[in-house]
Design a protein around this motif. Structure first.
Motif, PDB file in Angstrom:
ATOM      1  N   ALA A 142       0.827  -1.206   0.000  1.00 19.97           N
ATOM      2  CA  ALA A 142       0.000   0.000   0.000  1.00 19.97           C
ATOM      3  C   ALA A 142       0.863   1.258   0.000  1.00 19.97           C
ATOM      4  N   ASP A 143       1.938   1.237   0.764  1.00 21.62           N
ATOM      5  CA  ASP A 143       2.855   2.380   0.773  1.00 21.62           C
ATOM      6  C   ASP A 143       3.497   2.568  -0.600  1.00 21.62           C
ATOM      7  N   ARG A 144       3.868   1.465  -1.239  1.00 24.91           N
ATOM      8  CA  ARG A 144       4.517   1.553  -2.549  1.00 24.91           C
ATOM      9  C   ARG A 144       3.559   2.078  -3.608  1.00 24.91           C
ATOM     10  N   LEU A 145       2.308   1.589  -3.579  1.00 29.04           N
ATOM     11  CA  LEU A 145       1.330   1.963  -4.595  1.00 29.04           C
ATOM     12  C   LEU A 145       0.677   3.313  -4.332  1.00 29.04           C
ATOM     13  N   GLY A 146       0.556   3.665  -3.051  1.00 27.86           N
ATOM     14  CA  GLY A 146      -0.209   4.845  -2.682  1.00 27.86           C
ATOM     15  C   GLY A 146      -1.683   4.556  -2.501  1.00 27.86           C
ATOM     16  N   HIS A 147      -2.044   3.292  -2.565  1.00 25.82           N
ATOM     17  CA  HIS A 147      -3.433   2.862  -2.316  1.00 25.82           C
ATOM     18  C   HIS A 147      -3.404   1.381  -1.945  1.00 25.82           C
ATOM     19  N   ALA A 148      -4.530   0.884  -1.456  1.00 26.26           N
ATOM     20  CA  ALA A 148      -4.589  -0.506  -1.011  1.00 26.26           C
ATOM     21  C   ALA A 148      -4.485  -1.456  -2.195  1.00 26.26           C
ATOM     22  N   PRO A 149      -3.664  -2.505  -2.083  1.00 24.79           N
ATOM     23  CA  PRO A 149      -3.659  -3.545  -3.099  1.00 24.79           C
ATOM     24  C   PRO A 149      -4.897  -4.423  -2.958  1.00 24.79           C
ATOM     25  N   PRO A 150      -5.179  -5.270  -3.945  1.00 25.23           N
ATOM     26  CA  PRO A 150      -6.399  -6.091  -3.887  1.00 25.23           C
ATOM     27  C   PRO A 150      -6.396  -7.079  -2.721  1.00 25.23           C
ATOM     28  N   VAL A 151      -7.521  -7.159  -2.036  1.00 29.43           N
ATOM     29  CA  VAL A 151      -7.769  -8.140  -0.973  1.00 29.43           C
ATOM     30  C   VAL A 151      -9.089  -8.819  -1.285  1.00 29.43           C
ATOM     31  N   VAL A 152      -9.114 -10.150  -1.254  1.00 25.95           N
ATOM     32  CA  VAL A 152     -10.357 -10.890  -1.459  1.00 25.95           C
ATOM     33  C   VAL A 152     -10.531 -11.885  -0.318  1.00 25.95           C
ATOM     34  N   ASP A 153     -11.765 -12.049   0.099  1.00 27.16           N
ATOM     35  CA  ASP A 153     -12.099 -12.981   1.179  1.00 27.16           C
ATOM     36  C   ASP A 153     -12.669 -14.250   0.558  1.00 27.16           C
ATOM     37  N   SER A 154     -12.187 -15.396   1.007  1.00 24.98           N
ATOM     38  CA  SER A 154     -12.633 -16.657   0.434  1.00 24.98           C
ATOM     39  C   SER A 154     -14.137 -16.844   0.568  1.00 24.98           C
ATOM     40  N   ALA A 155     -14.725 -16.355   1.666  1.00 28.10           N
ATOM     41  CA  ALA A 155     -16.175 -16.494   1.849  1.00 28.10           C
ATOM     42  C   ALA A 155     -16.940 -15.745   0.757  1.00 28.10           C
ATOM     43  N   ASP A 156     -16.442 -14.575   0.367  1.00 27.44           N
ATOM     44  CA  ASP A 156     -17.097 -13.810  -0.694  1.00 27.44           C
ATOM     45  C   ASP A 156     -16.961 -14.514  -2.043  1.00 27.44           C
ATOM     46  N   ILE A 157     -15.807 -15.114  -2.286  1.00 23.47           N
ATOM     47  CA  ILE A 157     -15.618 -15.849  -3.541  1.00 23.47           C
ATOM     48  C   ILE A 157     -16.590 -17.014  -3.627  1.00 23.47           C
ATOM     49  N   LEU A 158     -16.767 -17.738  -2.532  1.00 24.13           N
ATOM     50  CA  LEU A 158     -17.696 -18.871  -2.545  1.00 24.13           C
ATOM     51  C   LEU A 158     -19.140 -18.409  -2.721  1.00 24.13           C
ATOM     52  N   ARG A 159     -19.477 -17.236  -2.187  1.00 24.60           N
ATOM     53  CA  ARG A 159     -20.850 -16.738  -2.325  1.00 24.60           C
ATOM     54  C   ARG A 159     -21.166 -16.283  -3.748  1.00 24.60           C
ATOM     55  N   ASP A 160     -20.175 -15.709  -4.422  1.00 23.88           N
ATOM     56  CA  ASP A 160     -20.436 -15.144  -5.752  1.00 23.88           C
ATOM     57  C   ASP A 160     -19.137 -15.183  -6.564  1.00 23.88           C
ATOM     58  N   PRO A 161     -18.712 -16.384  -6.989  1.00 23.65           N
ATOM     59  CA  PRO A 161     -17.398 -16.486  -7.631  1.00 23.65           C
ATOM     60  C   PRO A 161     -17.262 -15.666  -8.904  1.00 23.65           C
ATOM     61  N   ALA A 162     -18.283 -15.637  -9.752  1.00 25.82           N
ATOM     62  CA  ALA A 162     -18.153 -14.904 -11.011  1.00 25.82           C
ATOM     63  C   ALA A 162     -17.919 -13.416 -10.771  1.00 25.82           C
ATOM     64  N   ASN A 163     -18.729 -12.817  -9.900  1.00 27.87           N
ATOM     65  CA  ASN A 163     -18.599 -11.397  -9.624  1.00 27.87           C
ATOM     66  C   ASN A 163     -17.274 -11.084  -8.936  1.00 27.87           C
TER      67      ASN A 163
END
Length: 243
Positions: A142-163
């Motif tokens: 985040a410090d290098r980019l100046g913004h948060a890098p991508p974070v994904v939660d496995s529970a969200d992937i299982l609920r709606d993998p395509a999205n």
């Protein structure tokens, strides 16, 4: 052709192998399975299943592995998905020693991780979940980019993998490919030698499973491990891509 290198920093039992299968289903992608595992086992002596076989099978030199991960992509693919375990990073190599990679973070509620991980080994300590190292690398990126890098939660992937996968691809700067939703059952040549012990469920799968069941009941020792990782998980979850 410039290869997009993706470092997905996960912990054990985080849906990480299913995610590797998902990216491996893309025609344009090569996958690498936990390249620092051998170096971690050799450095720590952690009594994990098949440890001697893993050490014998892998490059256990930290800097040599790092050079490989930042070198030419095997098979000359446009995307190189690297599945990394954050808790493996106990040696002289860290996030900043992997230049040119797009770093992302796969998280899971620590109670679910402990319940799943404990079924595969006897002793689980907070450091085995890798959440503290994930936070360290997240903050550095985040410090290098100046913004948060991508974070994904496995529970969200299982609920709606395509999205969720479409949004992750967008955050990583690669095209969404519906092929990521399905794969052939079985093991792969790109799987680590440890697949015979750890990958039984994934080997039988052809896509992402059902949403998570209710939160598991943990004994006091397991609960203490999960509680020790809770603050790190909550911190990362505040930055996750939402459904």
């Amino acid at each position: 052709m410039t290869t997009v290198r993706i470092a997905m920093w996960s912990g054990p039992r985080n849906l990480s192998t299913a995610m590797m299968r998902s990216f491996g289903s893309r025609a344009d992608t090569f996958v690498t399975d936990e390249p620092f595992y051998g170096a971690y086992l050799k450095a720590t002596g952690d009594p994990q299943p098949m440890a001697d076989a893993v050490i014998a099978d892998m490059d256990c030199d930290w800097t040599g592995v790092a050079r490989s991960m930042t070198g030419p992509c095997p098979a000359g693919k446009a995307v190189w998905y690297q599945k990394h375990m954050a808790h493996h990073m106990v040696g002289p190599v860290a996030h900043h020693d992997l230049p040119g990679l797009r770093h992302a973070f796969l998280i899971r509620d620590p109670a679910r991780v402990v319940a799943s991980y404990a079924a595969k080994r006897e002793a689980v300590r907070p450091e085995h979940l890798g959440t503290a190292k994930q936070v360290e690398y997240f903050d550095r990126e985040a410090d290098r980019l100046g913004h948060a890098p991508p974070v994904v939660d496995s529970a969200d992937i299982l609920r709606d993998p395509a999205n969720m996968l479409a949004r992750l691809c967008e955050a990583l700067g690669i095209a969404w490919d519906p092929a990521m939703l399905h794969w052939q059952a079985g093991l792969r040549d790109t799987d680590g030698i440890w697949a015979s012990h750890w990958y039984d469920a994934v080997a039988a799968s052809t896509g992402f499973g059902a949403p998570d069941k209710p939160m598991p009941d943990l004994d006091p020792a397991a609960r203490a491990v999960a509680d020790a990782c809770r603050a790190d998980y909550d911190y990362l979850a505040r930055h996750k891509i939402s459904i």
